[in-house]
Design a protein around this motif. Structure first.
Motif, PDB file in Angstrom:
ATOM      1  N   THR A 121       0.839  -1.193   0.000  1.00  0.00           N
ATOM      2  CA  THR A 121       0.000   0.000   0.000  1.00  0.00           C
ATOM      3  C   THR A 121       0.874   1.243   0.000  1.00  0.00           C
ATOM      4  OG1 THR A 121      -0.117   0.087   2.422  1.00  0.00           O
ATOM      5  CG2 THR A 121      -1.793  -1.226   1.274  1.00  0.00           C
ATOM      6  N   GLN A 122       0.231   2.394  -0.194  1.00  0.00           N
ATOM      7  CA  GLN A 122       0.904   3.700  -0.170  1.00  0.00           C
ATOM      8  C   GLN A 122       2.074   3.758  -1.164  1.00  0.00           C
ATOM      9  OE1 GLN A 122       1.219   5.689   3.755  1.00  0.00           O
ATOM     10  NE2 GLN A 122       0.516   3.739   4.629  1.00  0.00           N
TER      11      GLN A 122
ATOM     12  N   GLY B 261       9.191   5.226  -3.939  1.00  0.00           N
ATOM     13  CA  GLY B 261       9.430   5.357  -2.500  1.00  0.00           C
ATOM     14  C   GLY B 261       9.904   4.072  -1.876  1.00  0.00           C
TER      15      GLY B 261
ATOM     16  N   THR C 246      10.214   7.691   2.872  1.00  0.00           N
ATOM     17  CA  THR C 246       9.060   8.274   3.585  1.00  0.00           C
ATOM     18  C   THR C 246       8.329   9.316   2.751  1.00  0.00           C
ATOM     19  OG1 THR C 246      10.445   9.982   4.598  1.00  0.00           O
ATOM     20  CG2 THR C 246      10.205   7.909   5.799  1.00  0.00           C
ATOM     21  N   HIS C 247       8.827   9.612   1.567  1.00  0.00           N
ATOM     22  CA  HIS C 247       8.303  10.737   0.797  1.00  0.00           C
ATOM     23  C   HIS C 247       6.844  10.553   0.386  1.00  0.00           C
ATOM     24  CE1 HIS C 247       8.715  14.421  -1.498  1.00  0.00           C
ATOM     25  NE2 HIS C 247       8.170  13.825  -2.545  1.00  0.00           N
TER      26      HIS C 247
ATOM     27  N   LEU D   4       4.678   8.124   1.803  1.00  0.00           N
ATOM     28  CA  LEU D   4       3.830   7.494   2.810  1.00  0.00           C
ATOM     29  C   LEU D   4       2.688   8.438   3.170  1.00  0.00           C
ATOM     30  CD1 LEU D   4       6.470   5.835   5.168  1.00  0.00           C
ATOM     31  CD2 LEU D   4       5.090   4.758   3.374  1.00  0.00           C
ATOM     32  N   ASP D   5       1.474   7.859   3.239  1.00  0.00           N
ATOM     33  CA  ASP D   5       0.256   8.607   3.539  1.00  0.00           C
ATOM     34  C   ASP D   5      -0.114   9.618   2.479  1.00  0.00           C
ATOM     35  OD1 ASP D   5       1.341   8.647   6.943  1.00  0.00           O
ATOM     36  OD2 ASP D   5      -0.126   7.263   6.021  1.00  0.00           O
ATOM     37  N   LYS D   6       0.547   9.521   1.282  1.00  0.00           N
ATOM     38  CA  LYS D   6       0.218  10.417   0.178  1.00  0.00           C
ATOM     39  C   LYS D   6      -0.415   9.645  -0.976  1.00  0.00           C
ATOM     40  CE  LYS D   6       3.969  13.694   1.141  1.00  0.00           C
ATOM     41  NZ  LYS D   6       5.168  14.380   0.558  1.00  0.00           N
TER      42      LYS D   6
END
Length: 254
Positions: free
Chosen positions: A6-7, A241, A248-249, A251-253
């Motif tokens: 994911t992500q 990523g 981390t660039h 993640l959650d985006k």
């Protein structure tokens, strides 16, 4: 992909108009091309036979056919175009493109002085025959082009019919867009982007740090070029990523 995570940022699908990876072939053998394609074909959008290497490369037609069989377009480096032009052999160059059934060509002036209007004339002429990529920037590290001129040249060459404009860096990534250390001329890039759409530019970025910088600035679907054959898969992990530099660039985006 071999499994699910994911992500992960969305990547455009081939044939792409953005998120391009332009690979630099500096003289690979046919067998080396076959090996490269066996693992990286899905991530290669276009291949440049660097500078004038096509002049001395053996089995050139077989190599071109190998790329063609994988659905990957190839073009001769801009230095070859300049070599023909400086010898007053532009018509011979056009015949060469037809001889090898090439669908793309690069127009550049990195090694010779050429009036911008003359360069745009070449772009207009060739764009009636093939898809044109035009390169902006000098191969001379002592020649610093101010940002306003980069913007003016890129805009004019796109208007003349170029499909994409290429930001010069050479195969080492130490001129044009970059300082001799390889550091990005950040202010230059950011000013260019105020006037030229990012999807119309291919940034030559052969060094890992340069690729990371552009991905962080413009995302997974930035166009980058002069990628070495053994850096194609590593670049794709940077885009997604999945390498420490961009871990981390996204993640959650996504």
């Amino acid at each position: 992909m071999n499994y699910t995570l994911t992500q992960i940022p969305d990547r455009t699908l081939k044939p792409r108009d953005k998120g391009l990876t332009m690979v630099m072939d500096k003289g690979l053998s046919v067998r080396e091309v076959e090996d490269m394609l066996s693992v990286s074909a899905d991530h290669i959008d276009i291949v440049k036979l660097g500078w004038a290497t096509s002049f001395v490369t053996p089995n050139l037609q077989q190599k071109l056919d190998t790329y063609r069989s994988a659905g990957i377009p190839v073009y001769f480096g801009g230095t070859l175009f300049e070599a023909f032009v400086v010898r007053n052999q532009f018509d011979d160059y056009r015949r060469l493109l037809d001889k090898y059934d090439l669908k793309h060509a690069e127009v550049s002036d990195g090694s010779i002085d050429m009036d911008p209007d003359v360069k745009c004339g070449y772009i207009r002429t060739l764009s009636e025959q093939v898809t044109v990529l035009s390169e902006v920037g000098s191969k001379d590290e002592a020649k610093i082009i101010p940002p306003y001129k980069w913007i003016k040249l890129m805009t004019a060459e796109l208007e003349a019919g170029a499909w994409k404009v290429i930001g010069e860096a050479r195969e080492g990534g130490t001129v044009g867009l970059f300082r001799s250390s390889g550091e990005v001329r950040q202010g230059l890039v950011e000013e260019i982007l105020t006037q030229v759409p990012f999807e119309k530019i291919i940034w030559e970025a052969p060094q890992k740090e340069q690729q990371v910088w552009f991905v962080k600035l413009l995302g997974a679907n930035v166009n980058v070029g002069n990628i070495a054959p053994n850096e194609i898969i590593p670049l794709e992990t940077i885009r997604l990523g999945l390498r420490g530099d961009t871990f981390t660039h996204f993640l959650d985006k996504a």
